[in-house]
Design an enzyme around this catalytic site. Structure first.
Site, PDB file in Angstrom:
ATOM      1  N   SER A 175      48.097  12.991  46.718  1.00 44.37           N
ATOM      2  CA  SER A 175      49.377  12.538  46.169  1.00 44.37           C
ATOM      3  C   SER A 175      49.560  11.035  46.304  1.00 44.37           C
ATOM      4  CB  SER A 175      50.524  13.300  46.829  1.00 44.37           C
ATOM      5  OG  SER A 175      50.481  14.663  46.468  1.00 44.37           O
ATOM      6  N   ARG A 176      50.096  10.588  47.431  1.00 45.58           N
ATOM      7  CA  ARG A 176      50.307   9.167  47.682  1.00 45.58           C
ATOM      8  C   ARG A 176      49.912   8.866  49.124  1.00 45.58           C
ATOM      9  NH1 ARG A 176      50.163   8.875  43.038  1.00 45.58           N
ATOM     10  NH2 ARG A 176      51.631   7.939  41.557  1.00 45.58           N
ATOM     11  N   ASP A 225      42.259  11.441  48.802  1.00 50.06           N
ATOM     12  CA  ASP A 225      42.031  10.794  47.512  1.00 50.06           C
ATOM     13  C   ASP A 225      42.904   9.556  47.378  1.00 50.06           C
ATOM     14  OD1 ASP A 225      40.800  10.737  44.862  1.00 50.06           O
ATOM     15  OD2 ASP A 225      42.815  11.161  44.106  1.00 50.06           O
ATOM     16  N   HIS A 246      41.125   7.663  44.550  1.00 49.54           N
ATOM     17  CA  HIS A 246      42.241   8.012  43.665  1.00 49.54           C
ATOM     18  C   HIS A 246      41.721   8.514  42.314  1.00 49.54           C
ATOM     19  CE1 HIS A 246      46.794   7.119  43.485  1.00 49.54           C
ATOM     20  NE2 HIS A 246      46.515   8.058  42.589  1.00 49.54           N
ATOM     21  N   ILE A 285      51.737  20.533  40.117  1.00 50.96           N
ATOM     22  CA  ILE A 285      50.436  20.437  40.768  1.00 50.96           C
ATOM     23  C   ILE A 285      50.346  21.408  41.931  1.00 50.96           C
ATOM     24  CG2 ILE A 285      48.857  18.910  42.018  1.00 50.96           C
ATOM     25  CD1 ILE A 285      50.027  16.576  40.383  1.00 50.96           C
ATOM     26  N   ALA A 300      41.504  11.962  41.538  1.00 52.25           N
ATOM     27  CA  ALA A 300      41.845  13.362  41.298  1.00 52.25           C
ATOM     28  C   ALA A 300      42.316  13.604  39.867  1.00 52.25           C
ATOM     29  CB  ALA A 300      42.903  13.837  42.289  1.00 52.25           C
ATOM     30  N   GLU A 350      45.613   1.130  49.754  1.00 54.13           N
ATOM     31  CA  GLU A 350      44.575   1.205  48.721  1.00 54.13           C
ATOM     32  C   GLU A 350      44.717   0.169  47.616  1.00 54.13           C
ATOM     33  OE1 GLU A 350      45.697   4.238  45.252  1.00 54.13           O
ATOM     34  OE2 GLU A 350      45.605   5.246  47.177  1.00 54.13           O
TER      35      GLU A 350
END
Length: 326
Positions: free
Chosen positions: A229-230, A254, A291, A154, A293, A259
């Site tokens: 990512s996270r 994102d 989230h 990525i 993406a 979350e």
């Protein structure tokens, strides 16, 4: 026939997975996330299929083993939500190591463009017949320095797009990628010289809160921070302080630390009792997406194909190419 309990199901999951299903595997779709309260739904199943916000901790692993579930099939690349130590010797864990790096990279670039050129504000204004340009000034991406933390598939895809904009590209990764077309630098140099920082690394114990008050203090004033990512890569409280002080010029998120109980669900008719998230959403220079993406047709098809192959290989006794082994 083998049965798979498919947790945290959305309509797009059903659509993509049913394309690649076969008569030998019976999929039971559940909207619930897999956790301690819902693990009993996997009783009488041979495998479970889970996503990023399912919680496969020690208790869940023990229950899955008791039910005779032999495989946890992740339909994602990351596996920080799985207690691999507890799973070792009890259940196998397989993932989707790559689906569409371009999907995530393109979303990250889209966030930069929207925040920089104030496209969200322009959209709302023109719908109200307000054609003023006040407050919409951005900057050229050309010749700006973008720092990429995490230079795997990525990160490299993001690098290729940034290169097309004529940006100066630097990267940091403990495991350097021979295909990375940017310049590797130390983390401190990346923090101090980047106009934009984009996170593209998996979450580990070592990089949890890699963006914190100390690292933010080393950044350029007005830096843009993008995270696809996270959530736990960023200490959210420190990010908010950076945004308030102006040290951080904008943030595109994102993902979010807390979350799990929120993202992928519709709470539009409810009050969200998360003051931190509410603060972020209220800021005019912050873009939060839920989230999404990964969410392209190409990525969904690749995820379904690889996950079904992981299941088929497991049930047929073949070697699991995508097994996570510690």
């Amino acid at each position: 026939m083998k049965t798979v309990a498919f947790f945290d199901t959305k309509a797009y999951d059903k659509e993509s997975f049913l394309k690649y299903s076969n008569d030998d595997i019976n999929i039971r779709f559940f909207e619930n996330k897999l956790n301690r309260d819902t693990v009993s739904m996997a009783a009488c199943c041979d495998a479970v299929c889970v996503f990023v916000n399912d919680n496969i901790d020690k208790y869940v692993i023990e229950q899955l083993e008791k039910f005779g579930v032999g495989l946890v099939a992740l339909r994602c690349a990351g596996y920080n939500n799985v207690d691999l130590k507890s799973a070792n010797g009890r259940v196998k864990v397989a993932r989707v190591p790559a689906y569409s790096p371009y999907a995530v990279a393109e979303h990250a670039v889209g966030m930069i463009l929207l925040l920089n050129r104030k496209l969200h504000k322009a959209y709302i204004r023109t719908r109200d017949h307000n054609f003023s340009l006040e407050g919409l000034t951005g900057f050229d991406l050309r010749n700006k320095t973008v720092g990429i933390i995490g230079t795997g598939k990525i990160g490299q895809a993001f690098c290729e797009i940034a290169n097309g904009f004529g940006m100066n590209i630097i990267g940091f990764d403990p495991f350097e990628n021979k295909d990375f077309s940017g310049k590797y630098v130390s983390l401190d140099e990346l923090l101090s010289t980047s106009d934009i920082i984009s996170l593209h690394c998996p979450l580990t114990k070592e990089n949890r809160h890699i963006i914190n008050s100390e690292t933010i203090s080393k950044m350029k004033k007005g830096v843009y921070i993008i995270n696809t990512s996270r959530g736990k890569l960023i200490d959210t409280a420190s990010l908010i302080e950076g945004l308030k002080s102006g040290k951080v010029g904008a943030a595109g998120l994102d993902v979010y630390e807390e979350e799990t109980s929120l993202f992928f669900e519709d709470y539009s008719d409810e009050i969200i009792h998360d003051d931190t998230l509410s603060t972020l959403i209220s800021m005019p220079n912050v873009l939060v997406t839920s989230h999404q993406a990964f969410l392209t047709r190409e990525a969904l098809n690749a995820i379904a194909q690889t996950t079904m192959k992981n299941l088929e290989d497991y049930f047929s006794g073949k070697e699991l190419e995508n097994e996570i082994v510690i």
